[in-house]
Scaffold this motif. Sequence first.
Motif, PDB file in Angstrom:
ATOM      1  N   MET A   1     -26.033   9.915  21.636  1.00  0.00           N
ATOM      2  CA  MET A   1     -25.693   9.865  23.202  1.00  0.00           C
ATOM      3  C   MET A   1     -24.229  10.503  23.158  1.00  0.00           C
ATOM      4  O   MET A   1     -23.393   9.476  22.918  1.00  0.00           O
ATOM      5  N   ALA A   2     -24.044  11.577  23.330  1.00  0.00           N
ATOM      6  CA  ALA A   2     -22.292  12.084  23.790  1.00  0.00           C
ATOM      7  C   ALA A   2     -22.065  12.091  25.106  1.00  0.00           C
ATOM      8  O   ALA A   2     -22.943  12.654  25.860  1.00  0.00           O
ATOM      9  N   ALA A   3     -20.946  12.136  25.323  1.00  0.00           N
ATOM     10  CA  ALA A   3     -20.411  12.240  26.807  1.00  0.00           C
ATOM     11  C   ALA A   3     -18.980  12.921  26.941  1.00  0.00           C
ATOM     12  O   ALA A   3     -18.293  12.796  25.781  1.00  0.00           O
ATOM     13  N   ARG A   4     -18.553  13.432  27.923  1.00  0.00           N
ATOM     14  CA  ARG A   4     -17.320  14.077  28.179  1.00  0.00           C
ATOM     15  C   ARG A   4     -16.597  13.149  29.164  1.00  0.00           C
ATOM     16  O   ARG A   4     -17.278  12.808  30.334  1.00  0.00           O
ATOM     17  N   ILE A   5     -15.399  13.339  29.175  1.00  0.00           N
ATOM     18  CA  ILE A   5     -14.448  12.583  30.271  1.00  0.00           C
ATOM     19  C   ILE A   5     -13.436  13.354  30.537  1.00  0.00           C
ATOM     20  O   ILE A   5     -12.554  13.739  29.653  1.00  0.00           O
ATOM     21  N   TYR A   6     -13.526  13.684  31.830  1.00  0.00           N
ATOM     22  CA  TYR A   6     -12.659  14.863  32.413  1.00  0.00           C
ATOM     23  C   TYR A   6     -12.031  14.369  33.652  1.00  0.00           C
ATOM     24  O   TYR A   6     -12.836  13.759  34.503  1.00  0.00           O
TER      25      TYR A   6
ATOM     26  N   GLU B   1     -16.589   2.556  25.451  1.00  0.00           N
ATOM     27  CA  GLU B   1     -16.734   1.969  24.394  1.00  0.00           C
ATOM     28  C   GLU B   1     -17.409   0.844  24.323  1.00  0.00           C
ATOM     29  O   GLU B   1     -18.164   0.286  23.402  1.00  0.00           O
ATOM     30  N   LYS B   2     -17.705  -0.030  25.423  1.00  0.00           N
ATOM     31  CA  LYS B   2     -18.513  -1.137  25.811  1.00  0.00           C
ATOM     32  C   LYS B   2     -19.874  -0.630  25.636  1.00  0.00           C
ATOM     33  O   LYS B   2     -20.445  -1.612  25.039  1.00  0.00           O
ATOM     34  N   TYR B   3     -20.326   0.362  25.905  1.00  0.00           N
ATOM     35  CA  TYR B   3     -21.749   0.557  25.813  1.00  0.00           C
ATOM     36  C   TYR B   3     -22.032   1.609  24.573  1.00  0.00           C
ATOM     37  O   TYR B   3     -22.873   2.175  24.673  1.00  0.00           O
ATOM     38  N   ALA B   4     -21.057   1.704  23.549  1.00  0.00           N
ATOM     39  CA  ALA B   4     -21.241   2.555  22.533  1.00  0.00           C
ATOM     40  C   ALA B   4     -21.718   4.063  22.744  1.00  0.00           C
ATOM     41  O   ALA B   4     -22.497   4.523  22.241  1.00  0.00           O
ATOM     42  N   ILE B   5     -21.061   4.489  23.643  1.00  0.00           N
ATOM     43  CA  ILE B   5     -21.256   5.916  23.922  1.00  0.00           C
ATOM     44  C   ILE B   5     -20.143   6.788  23.424  1.00  0.00           C
ATOM     45  O   ILE B   5     -18.905   6.518  23.473  1.00  0.00           O
TER      46      ILE B   5
END
Length: 92
Positions: A1-6, A66-70
């Motif tokens: 499960m990958a995500a972007r922060i922008y 980080e809390k939800y291991a993403i």
Amino acid sequence: MAARIYQRPKSAMQSGRARTDDWILEFEASEAKKPDPLMGWAGSGDTRAQVQLQFATCEAATAYAEKYAIAAHVLPTPPRRLKIQAYADNFR
């Protein structure tokens, strides 16, 4: 499960900077979209692609990931470039 922060960019249709201070955590698509045979719309079974979470700071978004291991990566905000121009410059 990958995500972007922008940080949300300013729309070309707006003159102000409303809602550009928020940081967005958006999940990347895990499967490709495919056309529906009946309607022709593009869709997939990935429901995480529909989720956008808003945070006040980049640190808060990173802490949530980080809390939800993403596995999230931060996209840096491009610098704002102002074109200072006077009305008289139109007639030079």
